[in-house]
Design an enzyme around this catalytic site. Structure first.
Site: not given
Ligand code: HXC
Length: 291
Positions: A99, A142, A145, A165
């Site tokens: 998400a 997400g 999911e 999360e």
């Molecule tokens: C918003 C995101 C994002 C996310 C990545 N980006 N994941 N933006 N929401 N979930 C954006 C980053 O901010 C960045 O943009 C760009 O994508 C590239 O990401 P990087 O982090 O620079 O890439 P990398 O170093 O290769 O790392 C990849 C990654 C990391 C390991 C996937 O991005 C990451 O950990 N993302 C979050 C994963 C996560 O926690 N997902 C769960 C979300 S909560 P900018 O503009 O900043 O450069 C969730 C809740 C669900 O899903 C609940 C119900 C649906």
């Protein structure tokens, strides 16, 4: 318009479609114009709906607009009598990184609860046609999911599944704690949900989360081929089969078996059941009419 759509779909089967064609696909694709996804019909008979998440700068983070578009595209494919299965995929780098954290960052409890935040995501799990997730790269939070809401998951060799999360101070909210546990069992699900650790494609296959693993560049075509195999069967009977398998997650064994038996009996009310068995006896291929 239908002619143009078919031809754009055909051209886009080549992996490096020109930008102009991509925007044409958005414009003339099923269900209207999309900002965050590409929508086409694929397969030799154009009978597989194809949704590609297309928000590369954010690794396909599932912002509200993207998930609303996925719902709209699914509605269109559900209504299209020619479509027999749907494939959802992302890019080679990311199926979806979860998400959209930036969108969620400042939300309050009142907004989440009052607005039933993310309730519309559920549309993916209520589609009656079979849905295949083709997962390359990150399927996190997400994203994992979303894949698990689909009926079949194929993974590319670089796939990574995780529910991170907990590292953000929250928990899965679109079925992760429930579907992951049912798919991989309690110990691995607990480990993933409590540590945020990811599993790779082979681990996902071993644990039963995905059914097949393919080289990255073959994943999408294999998923579409699976969709084609499904789509040539009776759509009516496929819906019954899907309903019966999904009941295994909701009902007791006795209730599930009873539902299965009733649906099995119901296939005898269809022309397609008659055609399938007659074709076998006559040693020919069945020609299902979805009746
Ligand atoms: C918003 C995101 C994002 C996310 C990545 N980006 N994941 N933006 N929401 N979930 C954006 C980053 O901010 C960045 O943009 C760009 O994508 C590239 O990401 P990087 O982090 O620079 O890439 P990398 O170093 O290769 O790392 C990849 C990654 C990391 C390991 C996937 O991005 C990451 O950990 N993302 C979050 C994963 C996560 O926690 N997902 C769960 C979300 S909560 P900018 O503009 O900043 O450069 C969730 C809740 C669900 O899903 C609940 C119900 C649906």
């Amino acid at each position: 318009m239908a002619f143009l759509c078919r031809n754009v779909g055909l051209v886009l089967k080549s992996s490096r479609a020109a930008p102009a064609l991509l925007s044409a696909a958005r414009l003339y694709s099923s269900g209207g114009q999309y900002e965050y996804i590409l929508v086409e019909k694929r397969g030799v008979q154009n009978n597989v709906g194809f949704i590609q998440l297309n928000r590369p700068k954010a690794l396909n983070a599932l912002c509200d607009g993207l998930m609303r578009e996925v719902g709209k595209a699914l509605d269109a494919f559900e209504d299209d009598p020619h479509i027999g299965a749907v494939v959802i995929t992302g890019s080679e780098r990311a199926f979806a990184a979860g998400a959209d954290i930036k969108e969620m960052q400042n939300r309050t409890f009142q907004e989440c609860y009052g607005g039933n935040f993310l309730a519309h995501w559920n549309r993916v799990s209520t589609v009656r046609k079979p849905v295949i997730a083709a997962v390359n790269g990150f399927a996190l939070g997400g994203g994992c999911e979303l894949a698990m809401m689909c009926d079949i998951i194929y993974a590319g060799e670089n796939a990574q599944f995780g529910q991170p999360e907990i590292l953000l101070g929250t928990i899965p909210g679109a079925g992760g704690t429930q579907r992951l546990t049912r798919a991989v069992g309690k110990s691995l699900a607990m480990e993933m949900v409590l540590t945020g650790d990811r599993i790779n494609a082979q681990e996902a296959k071993q644990s039963g989360l995905v059914s097949k693993v393919y080289p990255v560049d073959q994943l999408v075509s294999q998923a579409v081929q699976c969709g084609e195999k499904i789509a040539i069967n009776s759509k009516l009977v496929s819906a019954m089969a899907k309903e019966a398998v999904n009941a295994a997650f909701e009902l007791t064994l006795a209730e599930g078996n009873r539902l299965e038996k009733r649906l099995f009996h119901a296939t005898f009310a269809t022309d397609d059941r008659k055609e399938g068995m007659t074709a076998f006896v006559e040693k020919r291929k069945a020609n299902f009419k979805d009746q």
